[in-house]
Design an enzyme around this catalytic site. Structure first.
Site, mmCIF file in Angstrom:
data_model
loop_
_atom_site.group_PDB
_atom_site.id
_atom_site.type_symbol
_atom_site.label_atom_id
_atom_site.label_comp_id
_atom_site.label_asym_id
_atom_site.label_seq_id
_atom_site.Cartn_x
_atom_site.Cartn_y
_atom_site.Cartn_z
ATOM 1 N N ARG A 1 3.018 5.935 -3.184
ATOM 2 C CA ARG A 1 4.172 6.746 -3.606
ATOM 3 C C ARG A 1 4.433 6.588 -5.100
ATOM 4 N NH1 ARG A 1 4.199 5.742 1.523
ATOM 5 N NH2 ARG A 1 5.504 6.840 3.041
ATOM 6 N N LYS B 1 0.827 -1.216 0.000
ATOM 7 C CA LYS B 1 0.000 0.000 0.000
ATOM 8 C C LYS B 1 0.856 1.258 0.000
ATOM 9 C CE LYS B 1 -2.398 1.336 4.021
ATOM 10 N NZ LYS B 1 -2.153 2.755 4.340
ATOM 11 N N ARG C 1 -8.044 -2.782 8.903
ATOM 12 C CA ARG C 1 -7.153 -3.733 9.599
ATOM 13 C C ARG C 1 -7.844 -4.385 10.784
ATOM 14 N NH1 ARG C 1 -2.795 -3.148 6.485
ATOM 15 N NH2 ARG C 1 -2.039 -1.062 6.044
ATOM 16 N N ASP D 1 1.348 -0.567 11.808
ATOM 17 C CA ASP D 1 0.052 -0.968 11.248
ATOM 18 C C ASP D 1 -0.369 -2.374 11.679
ATOM 19 O OD1 ASP D 1 -0.272 1.443 9.959
ATOM 20 O OD2 ASP D 1 0.664 0.757 8.109
ATOM 21 N N SER E 1 6.739 9.780 11.773
ATOM 22 C CA SER E 1 5.657 9.604 10.806
ATOM 23 C C SER E 1 6.200 9.661 9.395
ATOM 24 C CB SER E 1 4.589 10.692 10.976
ATOM 25 O OG SER E 1 3.744 10.702 9.833
HETATM 26 C C1 S3P Z 1 2.183 5.171 6.046
HETATM 27 C C2 S3P Z 1 2.714 5.588 7.249
HETATM 28 C C3 S3P Z 1 2.136 5.231 8.543
HETATM 29 C C4 S3P Z 1 1.181 4.047 8.418
HETATM 30 C C5 S3P Z 1 0.236 4.161 7.236
HETATM 31 C C6 S3P Z 1 1.016 4.284 5.953
HETATM 32 C C7 S3P Z 1 2.827 5.623 4.805
HETATM 33 O O1 S3P Z 1 1.416 6.352 9.047
HETATM 34 O O2 S3P Z 1 0.444 3.887 9.604
HETATM 35 O O3 S3P Z 1 -0.614 3.042 7.139
HETATM 36 O O4 S3P Z 1 2.529 5.052 3.734
HETATM 37 O O5 S3P Z 1 3.648 6.540 4.875
HETATM 38 P P1 S3P Z 1 2.150 7.559 9.846
HETATM 39 O O6 S3P Z 1 3.011 8.301 8.929
HETATM 40 O O7 S3P Z 1 1.023 8.420 10.339
HETATM 41 O O8 S3P Z 1 2.900 6.895 10.959
#
Ligand code: S3P
Length: 440
Positions: A30, A25, A395, A322, A172
């Site tokens: 990206r 995902k 999830r 996650d 994050s």
């Molecule tokens: C993600 C980053 C995470 C993750 C999300 C996908 C990403 O979130 O929980 O499912 O693709 O960059 P955070 O950046 O809020 O930690």
């Protein structure tokens, strides 16, 4: 939330066989966005085609980057982000915070005016964390009381953004990525500092198209490129966060033996495997080299009747951020106490995952206690059948369904079809392995 479909999971089967989980995902999000930021014809194979990636694809259309999808192969022909057009309506990000936060960074680089909005669930998610650093860079962006919708005003191309050092309070990848993407149009380098090792897919992908991205423990620095981004060519590896459901299913269903093929093994994403190994899980990784700049491999899992409790805290939390819904199911089936700390971020995901895990797992007879920054599970008590609700969280839906495979009676997951957001073949794949699940 959800369309009201119920997943009815019948315990008693044995899971055997092999499955290739869908494209990752995070990497898919990206790849779609970078293909549109690049100038020329990009091609992405094994894309995750699911509820969660649709809004990003729709955004490409609105920005004037035409695309086509053949099965899971995406082709994008883009003029490059500096030639994006102004969307004629607000960009709807569905339930996906990744879409909103990454798009905010890309639109900031483009200088295109836009409104980013989403579902009622997304409208509850925190956005100040991405808006504040973008404002510091000189991006004309506003949130709505810290949440969506986000509004970006136009920025003239002769006013480049400011670089600098951006320390994040919470690790994050989404916020880090938004800053890096905006940094593509900055006058000087941008450096992001984080308290933990969040996923680095953006860094890897930008490097693969020739952008200079340096990184070390706790920091990453992007040097803005001079020319346009060249097109992207990529095959997305399998999603370890989707594989996670089948990994735990294989561990807790008696007699099971499961092989997950072509799974992405980036060390920023493999925390669940470390936590499960600490519980004594029979999980073996077979590395297969690199795909699209990411390590990949096969994962072999065998039923482990003697799982034991463990403790998860600190940097490990970020590396499995996650996976807590499905990790909690493993903990419920393990003997002894499992404690999760330093995980307050779980409250800001698709649901408040701490509160919802406690509520829903208690309905299945699990001994679970809520903590401000995590939870404690006293495992080993048989999981009971019963009625639970996915609470609009894909999830949570899948984790509760897996709990049903090892329960004493059928588990009915209300609004369980949320799984289609990130893993459309979830039910089908479990059936291939031998599970009995109905969707009614
Ligand atoms: C993600 C980053 C995470 C993750 C999300 C996908 C990403 O979130 O929980 O499912 O693709 O960059 P955070 O950046 O809020 O930690």
């Amino acid at each position: 939330m959800g369309s009201g479909k119920v997943l009815v999971v019948h315990p008693g089967g044995v899971l055997r066989g092999r499955v290739a989980p869908p494209g990752d995902k995070s990497i898919s999000h990206r790849a779609i966005l970078l293909a549109a930021m690049a100038r020329g014809e990009s091609r992405v194979e094994n894309l995750l085609v699911a509820g969660v990636t649709r809004p990003m694809l729709e955004a490409l259309t609105a920005l004037g980057a035409p695309w086509s999808l053949t099965d899971t192969t995406l082709e994008v022909a883009s003029p490059g982000f500096r030639a994006w057009r102004t969307p004629d309506r607000s960009l709807y990000c569905g339930h996906s915070a990744t879409t909103m936060r990454l798009l905010a960074g890309a639109l900031a680089a483009a200088g295109v005016p836009a409104v980013l909005d989403g579902s009622p669930g997304l409208r509850r998610r925190p956005m100040r964390r991405v808006v504040a650093p973008l404002q510091r860079m000189g991006v004309p962006i506003q949130d709505t009381d810290g949440r969506p919708p986000l509004r970006l005003a136009a920025r003239s191309p002769d006013r480049p953004l400011r670089g600098g050092v951006f320390p994040l309070e919470v690790a994050s990848a989404q916020v880090k990525s938004a800053i890096l993407l905006a940094g593509l149009a900055a006058a000087d380098p941008v450096e992001v500092r984080e308290p933990g090792p969040s996923r680095d897919h953006t860094e890897r992908m930008l490097r693969s198209v020739g952008v200079r991205v340096d990184q070390g423990p706790g920091w990453v620095r992007l040097t803005p490129p001079e020319g346009p981004l060249p097109p992207l060519r990529l095959r997305v590896p399998g999603d370890i966060s989707s594989a996670a459901f089948l990994i735990v299913a294989g561990l807790i269903v008696p007699g099971s033996e499961v092989l997950l093929e072509g799974v992405e093994l980036n060390p920023t994403r493999t925390g669940l495997l470390d936590a499960l190994r600490a519980m004594g899980a029979r999980v073996r990784v077979e590395p297969l080299g690199e795909q699209g700049g990411e390590p990949v491999g096969n994962i072999h899992v065998a039923h482990t009747p003697d799982l034991r409790g463990t403790r998860v805290e600190g940097a490990l939390v970020v590396r499995m951020i996650d996976e807590f819904p499905i990790f909690a199911v493993a903990a419920a089936c393990a003997r002894g106490v499992t404690e999760v700390r330093d995980a307050e971020e779980l409250r800001y995901k698709e649901s408040d995952r701490i509160a919802q895990l406690v509520t829903q797992l208690r309905r299945l007879g699990v001994d679970v206690e809520e903590r401000p920054d995590g939870f404690v599970i006293r495992g080993g008590r048989p999981v009971q059948g019963g009625d639970v609700d996915a609470q609009g969280d894909h999830r949570l839906a899948m984790a509760l369904a897996v709990a049903g495979l090892a329960a004493q009676g059928p588990v009915r997951v209300h609004n369980g079809d949320m799984y289609r957001e990130s893993y459309p073949a979830f039910v089908e794949d479990l059936r291939i392995l031998g599970a009995t699940i109905e969707e009614i």
